[in-house]
Design a protein around this motif. Sequence first.
Motif, PDB file in Angstrom:
ATOM      1  N   PHE A   1      -1.078  85.991  50.272  1.00 19.97           N
ATOM      2  CA  PHE A   1      -1.700  86.108  48.953  1.00 19.97           C
ATOM      3  C   PHE A   1      -0.699  85.878  47.818  1.00 19.97           C
ATOM      4  O   PHE A   1      -0.986  86.205  46.673  1.00 19.97           O
ATOM      5  CB  PHE A   1      -2.357  87.480  48.811  1.00 19.97           C
ATOM      6  CG  PHE A   1      -3.459  87.703  49.795  1.00 19.97           C
ATOM      7  CD1 PHE A   1      -4.681  87.064  49.650  1.00 19.97           C
ATOM      8  CD2 PHE A   1      -3.286  88.522  50.904  1.00 19.97           C
ATOM      9  CE1 PHE A   1      -5.700  87.253  50.562  1.00 19.97           C
ATOM     10  CE2 PHE A   1      -4.296  88.715  51.827  1.00 19.97           C
ATOM     11  CZ  PHE A   1      -5.514  88.073  51.649  1.00 19.97           C
ATOM     12  N   GLN A   2       0.494  85.312  48.138  1.00 15.83           N
ATOM     13  CA  GLN A   2       1.462  84.977  47.105  1.00 15.83           C
ATOM     14  C   GLN A   2       1.187  83.562  46.598  1.00 15.83           C
ATOM     15  O   GLN A   2       0.876  82.662  47.379  1.00 15.83           O
ATOM     16  CB  GLN A   2       2.892  85.063  47.649  1.00 15.83           C
ATOM     17  CG  GLN A   2       3.281  86.468  48.117  1.00 15.83           C
ATOM     18  CD  GLN A   2       4.672  86.514  48.717  1.00 15.83           C
ATOM     19  OE1 GLN A   2       5.412  85.549  48.642  1.00 15.83           O
ATOM     20  NE2 GLN A   2       5.015  87.649  49.311  1.00 15.83           N
ATOM     21  N   PRO A   3       1.296  83.302  45.271  1.00 14.15           N
ATOM     22  CA  PRO A   3       0.981  81.978  44.728  1.00 14.15           C
ATOM     23  C   PRO A   3       1.981  80.928  45.186  1.00 14.15           C
ATOM     24  O   PRO A   3       3.167  81.197  45.375  1.00 14.15           O
ATOM     25  CB  PRO A   3       1.044  82.196  43.214  1.00 14.15           C
ATOM     26  CG  PRO A   3       1.910  83.388  43.024  1.00 14.15           C
ATOM     27  CD  PRO A   3       1.676  84.255  44.210  1.00 14.15           C
TER      28      PRO A   3
ATOM     29  N   THR B   1      -4.529  83.399  46.702  1.00 14.92           N
ATOM     30  CA  THR B   1      -4.061  84.198  45.554  1.00 14.92           C
ATOM     31  C   THR B   1      -5.174  84.383  44.540  1.00 14.92           C
ATOM     32  O   THR B   1      -5.429  85.486  44.047  1.00 14.92           O
ATOM     33  CB  THR B   1      -2.859  83.490  44.888  1.00 14.92           C
ATOM     34  OG1 THR B   1      -1.855  83.267  45.861  1.00 14.92           O
ATOM     35  CG2 THR B   1      -2.302  84.348  43.764  1.00 14.92           C
TER      36      THR B   1
ATOM     37  N   LYS C   1      -7.956  86.702  45.964  1.00 19.74           N
ATOM     38  CA  LYS C   1      -7.581  88.123  45.919  1.00 19.74           C
ATOM     39  C   LYS C   1      -7.718  88.673  44.499  1.00 19.74           C
ATOM     40  O   LYS C   1      -8.254  89.767  44.277  1.00 19.74           O
ATOM     41  CB  LYS C   1      -6.153  88.297  46.415  1.00 19.74           C
ATOM     42  CG  LYS C   1      -5.681  89.757  46.469  1.00 19.74           C
ATOM     43  CD  LYS C   1      -4.296  89.848  47.100  1.00 19.74           C
ATOM     44  CE  LYS C   1      -3.854  91.309  47.266  1.00 19.74           C
ATOM     45  NZ  LYS C   1      -3.636  91.978  45.999  1.00 19.74           N
ATOM     46  N   SER C   2      -7.248  87.889  43.497  1.00 17.36           N
ATOM     47  CA  SER C   2      -7.338  88.349  42.103  1.00 17.36           C
ATOM     48  C   SER C   2      -8.786  88.480  41.653  1.00 17.36           C
ATOM     49  O   SER C   2      -9.156  89.437  40.974  1.00 17.36           O
ATOM     50  CB  SER C   2      -6.590  87.372  41.187  1.00 17.36           C
ATOM     51  OG  SER C   2      -5.225  87.307  41.524  1.00 17.36           O
TER      52      SER C   2
ATOM     53  N   ILE D   1      -4.903  80.223  38.076  1.00 16.22           N
ATOM     54  CA  ILE D   1      -3.735  81.078  38.316  1.00 16.22           C
ATOM     55  C   ILE D   1      -2.997  81.354  37.018  1.00 16.22           C
ATOM     56  O   ILE D   1      -2.441  82.436  36.806  1.00 16.22           O
ATOM     57  CB  ILE D   1      -2.795  80.436  39.371  1.00 16.22           C
ATOM     58  CG1 ILE D   1      -1.918  81.525  40.004  1.00 16.22           C
ATOM     59  CG2 ILE D   1      -1.929  79.360  38.780  1.00 16.22           C
ATOM     60  CD1 ILE D   1      -2.656  82.505  40.845  1.00 16.22           C
TER      61      ILE D   1
END
Length: 712
Positions: A657-659, A679, A682-683, A549
């Motif tokens: 999908f939020q960290p 997250t 998705k990235s 991340i």
Amino acid sequence: MKRSAFFQYLKKPLVAGLLTFALLLFITQYIAYQKYLISKNEQRRELNSEISFIKDKLQALIMYNYSATKSLAYIVERNGIPEDFEDIAKNLLEHQDYFDAVELVDSTGVITHVYPLKDNEVIGFNILTSKAASTGALATIKSKDFYIAGPVNLKQGGVGIVSRQPIFINDKFLGFSAVVTRLSTFFEDLKIDHINDNNFDYQLSRVNRSTGEEDFFLENDLSSIEEFAVPIELSFGEWKLYVVPRHNKTNTMIWFVIIGLIISLIGGWVAWYLNGQSERFKRLVTKKLEKQELQLKYIHETTENQIKKSESNLNRAQQIAKLGSWELNLKTNDLTWSEEVYRIIEKDSKNFKVTLNGFYDIIHPEDRDSVIKTIKESIQNRKPYHLTYRLLFGNNRIKHIDEQCEILYDENQNPVKTFGTLQDITERVISKNELLNFKNNLEKLVNQRTEELNDSKEALLNLLEDINSQSIELEKEKEKAQSADLMKSAFLATMSHELRTPMNSIIGFTGILLKELAGPLNDEQKKQLAMVKGSGQNLLGLINDVLDISKIEAGKLNVSFSPFNYLASLQKTIEFLEPQVAKKGLKLMTEISNLDITLVSDERRIEQVLLNLISNAIKFSDQGTILIKVGVEGEFAVTQVIDEGLGIAKEDIVKLFQPFVQLEGGLNRKHEGTGLGLTISKSLIEKLGGTIMVESETGRGSNFTFTIPLKF
């Protein structure tokens, strides 16, 4: 004269029929002979391919048996009879498809250990006192090396091969390690049904070195067909493989001979019949042709008059509307104009050469580049266009033109022609100029109103100055926040690297201790070390997520692209997670619509996404089935991970999908995790050119779907 008489003789029906029969007979029989040769060669190639395949499999079976007995003997020689014999034997069987049972025999010849016991109840059987088994066993002890006995009527039932490795410690015989292969297992691996096979008869034999006789594995005796026997030389003795075709495909040549004879007879008869009727046909054809010629001539004259009339009407209509038409062939670049186009551009159709460049020269210099650009973009993008521009003539005289274009396609939707119209709209533009004067007067009124508003300009400027000042302050605060964010990402990346090294050591050393390579452990020590190893692996997963991340936030996450088998990667991930599925009592199923999917992408990152999504499905499911569906839609591979678990409320889906976001908050949450998996997934998917989405309903499970391009 003589030559003419000879040709007249050949035209006689009987002579023509006989010659045709002879020629066709020669051709068809020659083709039949060639077919015979081709069939013979194809049969030989097919037979050689089958023999080579079985021979390679037999050699592989012997080498795998050799490796397995050697490995088991080595363990016994070093550590004695292993207490975990079943685990070792199970591991050997799971990694090989070539044998059915693993055995240990003591120094007296008694079988003491067998795995699996089912269908192999031979413990206590003495192979040294058995007439059938003692020969091979004594030969193994004498040679002190690996030996294969077979064919053997197995104590377990059926015929098979027994591979033995003698065990010696300080030159003292202590027994055998052995593996047993049923012949049925070998044939199943070859996908051969030696009883019901319609193409070949099979036989496998071993040559007795002492007597030279062959010991056959199967009941059918093929020793009389020695030309089909293929010797297989091995260090453990000579073997022979028989593969005999059941059907002689060359017999089909007879049918070609018969058919060729029939064709020759029919051809000769047809030549005789047609040659006798040729004069009648000739007269009939001549009369028919004369009639058709008159009809075609009439149609041609009528059509030509209609075309001329239509062209005249079209030219008259175009002249009234001042509207011409043109056509451009995109393959040859040939350009054609109607008469009205020549009149509009004031050129003589007989003397002026029609080209795009010639037309561009007439366009007003100020409009020329824009027109050329529009036409080229239309051809490249396959889109029609509509534009107006000016033509420039002598004495600076100007015409205003309105042009429209459409593109014509072939049956494969490839552009082949552009068709358009050219209209003189000069009079319309002149009329449009009463309007421009009116507009100018209106602008004067607007200017007067503008002057009245200028008095409030100073107040507006002061307001703008205050706004700009506030914007500068906000920009400074934004820069501070971005700097702090970058420092955070750098700190997380550095700490993740520093923590990952000792964690790998902790996990590695606990694994070594659990294998008891440094000495035996009691149950409590094993339990505690397993807890240490599990906690270390969880912490390492957390560190890896934080590192990923931080790279994503810093824009430094790299991916690499290479082709790989997507279904193999999916299967590897599923096998890794199967213990978790079994532990929770779930059922995992796959539904694959394409059996061969090759992606050009980052295999490691794709497996990371699969691991995250399937792990989440297992984590949040207490019962039911997890279904993984894979298919291809257009240029994308589409994967769905569908569970019957807790599900997600609609208002929480936007947070997924939020960290660092967990839908279960507080210290009492039931499920572990950092909240980074989705997250990161998705990235990664978006970095690889794909998309990810979720559909879910509370209490009814979730469906995570992601797409990946087949080629990036």
